[in-house]
Design a protein around this motif. Structure first.
Motif, PDB file in Angstrom:
ATOM      1  N   TYR A   4     -36.327 120.436  75.590  1.00  0.00           N
ATOM      2  CA  TYR A   4     -36.212 121.092  76.972  1.00  0.00           C
ATOM      3  C   TYR A   4     -34.742 120.466  77.539  1.00  0.00           C
ATOM      4  O   TYR A   4     -33.540 121.032  78.280  1.00  0.00           O
ATOM      5  N   SER A  11     -43.080 132.501  93.019  1.00  0.00           N
ATOM      6  CA  SER A  11     -44.346 131.976  93.677  1.00  0.00           C
ATOM      7  C   SER A  11     -44.185 130.873  94.883  1.00  0.00           C
ATOM      8  O   SER A  11     -43.449 129.939  94.875  1.00  0.00           O
ATOM      9  N   TYR A  63     -47.258 121.823  86.619  1.00  0.00           N
ATOM     10  CA  TYR A  63     -46.420 122.567  86.065  1.00  0.00           C
ATOM     11  C   TYR A  63     -45.324 121.683  85.070  1.00  0.00           C
ATOM     12  O   TYR A  63     -45.128 121.977  83.711  1.00  0.00           O
ATOM     13  N   GLN A 105     -38.880 135.060  96.693  1.00  0.00           N
ATOM     14  CA  GLN A 105     -38.630 136.366  96.238  1.00  0.00           C
ATOM     15  C   GLN A 105     -38.506 136.782  95.046  1.00  0.00           C
ATOM     16  O   GLN A 105     -38.444 135.892  94.054  1.00  0.00           O
ATOM     17  N   ASP A 106     -38.818 138.032  94.770  1.00  0.00           N
ATOM     18  CA  ASP A 106     -38.712 138.647  93.468  1.00  0.00           C
ATOM     19  C   ASP A 106     -37.135 138.772  92.830  1.00  0.00           C
ATOM     20  O   ASP A 106     -36.461 139.095  93.813  1.00  0.00           O
ATOM     21  N   ILE A 110     -39.372 139.408  82.946  1.00  0.00           N
ATOM     22  CA  ILE A 110     -39.239 140.781  83.392  1.00  0.00           C
ATOM     23  C   ILE A 110     -38.904 141.572  82.292  1.00  0.00           C
ATOM     24  O   ILE A 110     -38.109 141.422  81.388  1.00  0.00           O
ATOM     25  N   SER A 157     -33.495 128.992  84.164  1.00  0.00           N
ATOM     26  CA  SER A 157     -33.945 128.366  83.071  1.00  0.00           C
ATOM     27  C   SER A 157     -35.491 129.086  82.599  1.00  0.00           C
ATOM     28  O   SER A 157     -36.361 128.799  83.666  1.00  0.00           O
ATOM     29  N   ILE A 158     -35.782 129.461  81.596  1.00  0.00           N
ATOM     30  CA  ILE A 158     -37.040 129.960  81.133  1.00  0.00           C
ATOM     31  C   ILE A 158     -37.721 131.011  82.103  1.00  0.00           C
ATOM     32  O   ILE A 158     -38.899 130.687  82.563  1.00  0.00           O
ATOM     33  N   ALA A 159     -36.959 131.766  82.758  1.00  0.00           N
ATOM     34  CA  ALA A 159     -37.440 132.521  83.891  1.00  0.00           C
ATOM     35  C   ALA A 159     -37.407 134.143  83.668  1.00  0.00           C
ATOM     36  O   ALA A 159     -38.052 134.929  83.909  1.00  0.00           O
ATOM     37  N   ILE A 178     -44.695 121.807  81.211  1.00  0.00           N
ATOM     38  CA  ILE A 178     -43.510 122.424  80.460  1.00  0.00           C
ATOM     39  C   ILE A 178     -42.872 121.230  79.532  1.00  0.00           C
ATOM     40  O   ILE A 178     -42.149 121.690  78.317  1.00  0.00           O
ATOM     41  N   LEU A 203     -34.752 129.873  94.008  1.00  0.00           N
ATOM     42  CA  LEU A 203     -35.259 131.011  94.377  1.00  0.00           C
ATOM     43  C   LEU A 203     -36.524 130.990  93.374  1.00  0.00           C
ATOM     44  O   LEU A 203     -36.372 130.884  92.399  1.00  0.00           O
ATOM     45  N   VAL A 216     -47.681 137.173  87.559  1.00  0.00           N
ATOM     46  CA  VAL A 216     -46.957 135.921  87.350  1.00  0.00           C
ATOM     47  C   VAL A 216     -46.959 135.085  88.282  1.00  0.00           C
ATOM     48  O   VAL A 216     -47.097 133.813  88.271  1.00  0.00           O
ATOM     49  N   GLY A 272     -35.433 131.394  89.622  1.00  0.00           N
ATOM     50  CA  GLY A 272     -36.950 131.249  89.102  1.00  0.00           C
ATOM     51  C   GLY A 272     -36.704 129.524  88.928  1.00  0.00           C
ATOM     52  O   GLY A 272     -37.067 128.933  87.618  1.00  0.00           O
ATOM     53  N   CYS A 273     -36.638 128.876  90.010  1.00  0.00           N
ATOM     54  CA  CYS A 273     -36.374 127.530  89.951  1.00  0.00           C
ATOM     55  C   CYS A 273     -37.687 126.818  89.944  1.00  0.00           C
ATOM     56  O   CYS A 273     -37.671 125.463  89.286  1.00  0.00           O
TER      57      CYS A 273
HETATM   58  C1  LIG Z   1     -41.306 128.869  83.167  1.00  0.00           C
HETATM   59  S1  LIG Z   1     -40.849 128.751  84.755  1.00  0.00           S
HETATM   60  C2  LIG Z   1     -39.258 127.876  84.718  1.00  0.00           C
HETATM   61  C3  LIG Z   1     -39.141 126.929  86.111  1.00  0.00           C
HETATM   62  C4  LIG Z   1     -37.810 126.196  86.130  1.00  0.00           C
HETATM   63  N1  LIG Z   1     -36.729 126.943  86.063  1.00  0.00           N
HETATM   64  C5  LIG Z   1     -37.787 125.272  84.999  1.00  0.00           C
HETATM   65  O1  LIG Z   1     -36.888 125.223  84.089  1.00  0.00           O
HETATM   66  O2  LIG Z   1     -38.803 124.359  84.872  1.00  0.00           O
HETATM   67  C6  LIG Z   1     -40.657 130.257  85.209  1.00  0.00           C
HETATM   68  C7  LIG Z   1     -40.471 130.617  86.965  1.00  0.00           C
HETATM   69  O3  LIG Z   1     -39.884 131.918  87.208  1.00  0.00           O
HETATM   70  C8  LIG Z   1     -40.771 132.594  88.261  1.00  0.00           C
HETATM   71  N2  LIG Z   1     -40.449 133.899  88.118  1.00  0.00           N
HETATM   72  C9  LIG Z   1     -41.344 134.653  87.289  1.00  0.00           C
HETATM   73  N3  LIG Z   1     -40.958 135.872  87.568  1.00  0.00           N
HETATM   74  C10 LIG Z   1     -40.269 136.108  88.527  1.00  0.00           C
HETATM   75  C11 LIG Z   1     -39.542 137.124  89.319  1.00  0.00           C
HETATM   76  N4  LIG Z   1     -39.680 138.130  88.906  1.00  0.00           N
HETATM   77  N5  LIG Z   1     -38.730 136.838  90.420  1.00  0.00           N
HETATM   78  C12 LIG Z   1     -38.682 135.633  90.667  1.00  0.00           C
HETATM   79  N6  LIG Z   1     -39.368 134.375  90.083  1.00  0.00           N
HETATM   80  C13 LIG Z   1     -40.046 134.921  88.980  1.00  0.00           C
HETATM   81  C14 LIG Z   1     -41.896 131.884  88.241  1.00  0.00           C
HETATM   82  O4  LIG Z   1     -42.721 131.878  89.433  1.00  0.00           O
HETATM   83  C15 LIG Z   1     -41.938 130.528  87.524  1.00  0.00           C
HETATM   84  O5  LIG Z   1     -42.017 129.592  88.710  1.00  0.00           O
END
Ligand SMILES: C[S@@+](CC[C@H](N)C(=O)[O-])C[C@H]1O[C@@H](n2cnc3c(N)ncnc32)[C@H](O)[C@@H]1O
Length: 226
Positions: free
Chosen positions: A27, A76, A16, A98-99, A122, A116-118, A20, A73, A5, A51-52
């Motif tokens: 959205y 990536s 990105y 951070q994960d 998992i 949002s969408i993050a 998106i 947070l 990921v 997951g910003c």
């Molecule tokens: C689809 S993007 C959404 C980004 C933003 N929130 C938006 O609405 O545009 C998903 C984000 O979640 C992050 N992400 C995915 N798995 C994650 C994890 N286990 N821990 C932290 N971030 C994570 C990804 O790196 C990615 O930047």
């Protein structure tokens, strides 16, 4: 070849936001709904964006709560750098590469936690651990809200969601190449979960109020108040 990921979003970071916007129907409306049901006049002082990505939701937080201390947070590093670059004039934002599994903020720390969408990245057992941590780090009466892709109560409903999503993405300007990329990513990394699963688990964790605020096809906005 399957990539992680983290690498997927590292590679996508510069494109990105454009991708998106062509991929997720309604959205902006979905993100707007994260703010519609917050208590009137409430001014959360400390906010976490899980997951910003490049900061699309972070930007909306800044519009609603420009004086809050914001924590952005993401796993990536490359996408987080895009976020830093986007808000470089803003000193209210702190960044964390951070994960989700490594969240280590103190108890009762945040007024508001959003995403949002993050979270669909998992598996369910990790979502549950994340929700437990979120409950721990939210202040009493604090709010956790997220917008995300969900599954469907049956496989038939889920497949209908996917085909309606495909039609909407093409209408928004996605190409077959874009769609194939998202589907490959989905097969490798996405864990879509039924809305009811989220609601039940959040209730079981003793969030006082749990609700679904908005839904369009497979996208939902879920609310939980401690
Ligand atoms: C689809 S993007 C959404 C980004 C933003 N929130 C938006 O609405 O545009 C998903 C984000 O979640 C992050 N992400 C995915 N798995 C994650 C994890 N286990 N821990 C932290 N971030 C994570 C990804 O790196 C990615 O930047």
């Amino acid at each position: 070849m399957q990539i992680s990921v983290e690498s997927f979003y590292d590679q996508l970071s510069s494109e990105y936001t454009a991708l998106i916007n062509k991929c997720v129907p309604r959205y902006d409306e979905m993100l707007f709904n994260l703010f519609c049901y917050l208590p009137e006049g409430w001014q959360p002082q400390r906010i976490l964006d899980l997951g910003c990505g490049t900061g699309n939701l972070t930007a909306a937080i800044l519009v609603h709560f420009p004086d809050a201390e914001i924590h952005a947070l993401d796993l990536s590093a490359d996408i987080l750098n895009q976020c830093k670059e986007r808000f470089k004039e803003n000193f209210n934002i702190q960044y964390h590469q951070q994960d989700f599994s490594a969240l280590n903020f103190p108890e009762n720390h945040f007024d508001l936690i959003v995403s949002s969408i993050a979270i669909h990245h998992i598996p369910d057992e990790q979502k549950l651990k994340l929700y437990q941590k979120i409950h721990h780090i939210l202040k009493p009466k604090g709010i956790f809200e997220f917008a995300d892709q969900t599954r469907g109560a049956t496989e038939e409903i889920y497949q209908k969601h996917i085909s309606r999503w495909k039609a909407a993405a093409f209408e928004l300007g996605s190409t077959q190449e874009n769609w194939d990329m998202w589907m490959k990513h989905q097969d490798e990394h996405d864990y879509h979960t039924e809305v009811n699963w989220h609601l039940e688990k959040l209730k079981a964790l003793n969030f006082e109020t749990v609700d679904i605020l908005w839904k369009n096809v497979m996208w939902a906005v879920i609310y939980a108040r401690k």
